[in-house]
Design a protein around this motif. Structure first.
Motif, mmCIF file in Angstrom:
data_model
loop_
_atom_site.group_PDB
_atom_site.id
_atom_site.type_symbol
_atom_site.label_atom_id
_atom_site.label_comp_id
_atom_site.label_asym_id
_atom_site.label_seq_id
_atom_site.Cartn_x
_atom_site.Cartn_y
_atom_site.Cartn_z
ATOM 1 N N LEU A 58 0.809 -1.222 0.000
ATOM 2 C CA LEU A 58 0.000 0.000 0.000
ATOM 3 C C LEU A 58 0.837 1.265 0.000
ATOM 4 O O LEU A 58 0.303 2.366 -0.142
ATOM 5 C CB LEU A 58 -0.918 0.004 1.228
ATOM 6 C CG LEU A 58 -1.899 -1.171 1.340
ATOM 7 C CD1 LEU A 58 -2.713 -1.053 2.623
ATOM 8 C CD2 LEU A 58 -2.809 -1.239 0.125
ATOM 9 N N ALA A 59 2.141 1.150 0.152
ATOM 10 C CA ALA A 59 2.995 2.330 0.240
ATOM 11 C C ALA A 59 3.009 3.082 -1.078
ATOM 12 O O ALA A 59 3.074 2.491 -2.156
ATOM 13 C CB ALA A 59 4.404 1.924 0.629
ATOM 14 N N ILE B 30 6.534 4.958 6.913
ATOM 15 C CA ILE B 30 6.082 3.785 7.663
ATOM 16 C C ILE B 30 6.936 3.698 8.915
ATOM 17 O O ILE B 30 8.137 3.399 8.841
ATOM 18 C CB ILE B 30 6.220 2.511 6.827
ATOM 19 C CG1 ILE B 30 5.484 2.656 5.497
ATOM 20 C CG2 ILE B 30 5.728 1.294 7.600
ATOM 21 C CD1 ILE B 30 5.858 1.613 4.460
ATOM 22 N N ALA B 31 6.360 3.987 10.068
ATOM 23 C CA ALA B 31 7.076 3.980 11.335
ATOM 24 C C ALA B 31 6.662 2.739 12.127
ATOM 25 O O ALA B 31 5.476 2.544 12.424
ATOM 26 C CB ALA B 31 6.772 5.243 12.132
ATOM 27 N N VAL B 32 7.639 1.903 12.458
ATOM 28 C CA VAL B 32 7.370 0.617 13.106
ATOM 29 C C VAL B 32 7.654 0.740 14.602
ATOM 30 O O VAL B 32 8.762 1.137 15.006
ATOM 31 C CB VAL B 32 8.237 -0.494 12.481
ATOM 32 C CG1 VAL B 32 7.883 -1.848 13.076
ATOM 33 C CG2 VAL B 32 8.074 -0.522 10.963
ATOM 34 N N ARG B 33 6.674 0.383 15.408
ATOM 35 C CA ARG B 33 6.867 0.442 16.852
ATOM 36 C C ARG B 33 7.838 -0.647 17.294
ATOM 37 O O ARG B 33 8.025 -1.676 16.645
ATOM 38 C CB ARG B 33 5.534 0.265 17.584
ATOM 39 C CG ARG B 33 4.526 1.364 17.358
ATOM 40 C CD ARG B 33 5.048 2.757 17.697
ATOM 41 N NE ARG B 33 5.515 2.900 19.047
ATOM 42 C CZ ARG B 33 4.828 3.504 20.017
ATOM 43 N NH1 ARG B 33 3.624 3.987 19.780
ATOM 44 N NH2 ARG B 33 5.366 3.618 21.226
ATOM 45 N N THR C 253 8.439 -7.964 1.029
ATOM 46 C CA THR C 253 8.778 -7.735 -0.372
ATOM 47 C C THR C 253 8.399 -6.322 -0.761
ATOM 48 O O THR C 253 7.245 -5.899 -0.571
ATOM 49 C CB THR C 253 8.057 -8.750 -1.276
ATOM 50 O OG1 THR C 253 8.438 -10.072 -0.889
ATOM 51 C CG2 THR C 253 8.420 -8.532 -2.730
ATOM 52 N N ILE C 254 9.360 -5.584 -1.300
ATOM 53 C CA ILE C 254 9.155 -4.184 -1.681
ATOM 54 C C ILE C 254 9.380 -4.054 -3.183
ATOM 55 O O ILE C 254 10.489 -4.260 -3.677
ATOM 56 C CB ILE C 254 10.112 -3.264 -0.918
ATOM 57 C CG1 ILE C 254 9.851 -3.352 0.590
ATOM 58 C CG2 ILE C 254 9.978 -1.824 -1.398
ATOM 59 C CD1 ILE C 254 10.859 -2.596 1.442
ATOM 60 N N THR C 255 8.312 -3.721 -3.912
ATOM 61 C CA THR C 255 8.421 -3.558 -5.360
ATOM 62 C C THR C 255 7.903 -2.206 -5.843
ATOM 63 O O THR C 255 8.089 -1.855 -7.008
ATOM 64 C CB THR C 255 7.655 -4.677 -6.086
ATOM 65 O OG1 THR C 255 6.295 -4.698 -5.647
ATOM 66 C CG2 THR C 255 8.297 -6.028 -5.829
ATOM 67 N N PRO D 83 10.572 10.212 -1.636
ATOM 68 C CA PRO D 83 10.958 8.839 -1.303
ATOM 69 C C PRO D 83 9.997 8.240 -0.267
ATOM 70 O O PRO D 83 9.273 8.963 0.423
ATOM 71 C CB PRO D 83 12.357 9.002 -0.719
ATOM 72 C CG PRO D 83 12.378 10.401 -0.186
ATOM 73 C CD PRO D 83 11.527 11.210 -1.108
ATOM 74 N N ILE D 84 10.001 6.934 -0.189
ATOM 75 C CA ILE D 84 9.217 6.221 0.826
ATOM 76 C C ILE D 84 10.156 5.855 1.973
ATOM 77 O O ILE D 84 11.265 5.380 1.738
ATOM 78 C CB ILE D 84 8.571 4.959 0.237
ATOM 79 C CG1 ILE D 84 7.672 5.321 -0.956
ATOM 80 C CG2 ILE D 84 7.765 4.216 1.303
ATOM 81 C CD1 ILE D 84 7.164 4.118 -1.732
#
Length: 344
Positions: free
Chosen positions: A3-4, A10-13, A24-26, A34-35
């Motif tokens: 969904l990015a 995207i901040a991960v706790r 997987t990042i495509t 930038p993401i």
């Protein structure tokens, strides 16, 4: 990650995330947007791949391309920050990736290289990486490096501020990468020792492997202000690369092989102001290599008494709050004040 979109953060706790499938990042970001994927406000985020089937590939087996990496990337314009990647079939595996920034990652105890960049990949920055204890049971130690930029091409890739230690194969490996890479302010130590008691051990054990292949492509990689010590083989090796390597103001110490191995007969490497201390052999220089103002020019023996300190405690200690390497103002610094070797 499906969904990015460009510009997303995207901040991960904090916590340990046990993967049952890899990340997987495509989808790519853009230069202007930038993401970003990172730990929330500096919290400790551990991505654990012990449950991934590819983490337990048997001896002689192979890892399917899509299963390589806790983070498997085929995308550009990402910023990946402050994550800890453990027990994975590669920590980060990036193939055909451009203009990404990887900063403050820790990739350790993985079942292949801690970080691997390959394919057609340009303009990536790998900053302040700690990669250690990576091993490959399936190849008896032949393949798992701290950081591998290999089997590909692409200009503008930079490694800065990394520490690569106690990996089963090499600290840094540029095997078959056909475009110049810049490595600076980086430390590689303790690589290539069989800490896992593999029965048919195949680890190479170089600090910095600056190329290679059959035949090795001629590539002018640059290694600057970096240190290699206590590796099972060479501190720095051309590994057959006949290209115009530039090795400047680096230090090697107590490596079981040669400090600076640049002995390709037709090689065109340039070695300037490097320091070898108590290696099994200071340097091996090919007929086409230019070596000036190094500690062994024209001759000389350097041992522990020649430098202010051989205690690596400072350089191997905790990083600064901003992620930079800790200062080590005396480590392998000549007592004489000679302008050779790295400075941290």
């Amino acid at each position: 990650m499906d969904l990015a979109q460009p510009g997303d953060v995207i901040a991960v706790r904090g916590g340990t995330y046990a993967l049952t499938d890899n990340i997987t990042i495509t989808t790519s970001g853009t230069s202007a947007r930038p993401i970003t994927l990172g730990a929330y406000q500096g919290e400790r985020v551990v991505v654990d791949g012990e449950r991934l089937p590819a983490s337990h590939t048997p001896v002689g087996g192979s890892i399917a391309r899509a299963e390589r990496g806790a983070i498997h990337m085929e995308a550009s314009y990402w910023r990946i920050l402050g994550l800890e990647l453990v027990n994975d079939p590669y920590g980060v595996y990036c193939d055909s990736c451009d203009h990404n920034v990887f900063s403050g990652l820790s990739t350790h105890d993985n079942y292949e290289s801690g970080f691997q960049l390959q394919g057609s990949s340009s303009g990536n920055q790998i900053l302040n990486l700690d990669s250690y204890g990576n091993r490959d049971l399936r190849k008896n130690g032949e393949s798992a490096d701290g950081l591998a930029i290999k089997e590909g091409s692409g200009t503008g890739n930079v490694v800065r501020g990394a520490r690569l230690w106690n990996n089963v194969d090499d600290g840094f490996d540029a095997w078959k990468f056909t475009s110049p890479i810049l490595i600076e302010n980086t430390v590689a130590y303790g690589n290539g020792h069989n800490r896992w008691n593999f029965p048919d051990f195949a680890g190479d054990g170089n600090g910095f492997k600056m190329g290679g292949g059959s035949p090795a492509p001629a590539v002018g990689h640059t290694l600057h202000n970096s240190i290699a010590f206590r590796n099972a083989a060479h501190g720095v090796t051309d590994n057959g690369n006949p290209g115009a390597l530039a090795l400047t103001r680096n230090s090697t110490w107590a490596n079981a092989g040669t400090g600076f191995d640049a002995d390709v007969t037709a090689g065109t490497a340039i070695l300037t102001a490097n320091l070898s201390v108590a290696d099994a052999r200071a340097a091996a220089i090919g007929s086409g290599t230019v070596a000036d103002e190094n500690s062994w020019n024209p001759c000389g023996t350097w041992d522990a008494s020649s430098v202010l300190s051989t205690d690596p405690g400072a350089i191997t200690g905790p990083r600064s709050a901003d992620g930079a390497l800790p200062p080590a103002p005396n480590f392998l610094v000549p007592r004489s004040g000679a302008a050779v070797g790295a400075r941290f």
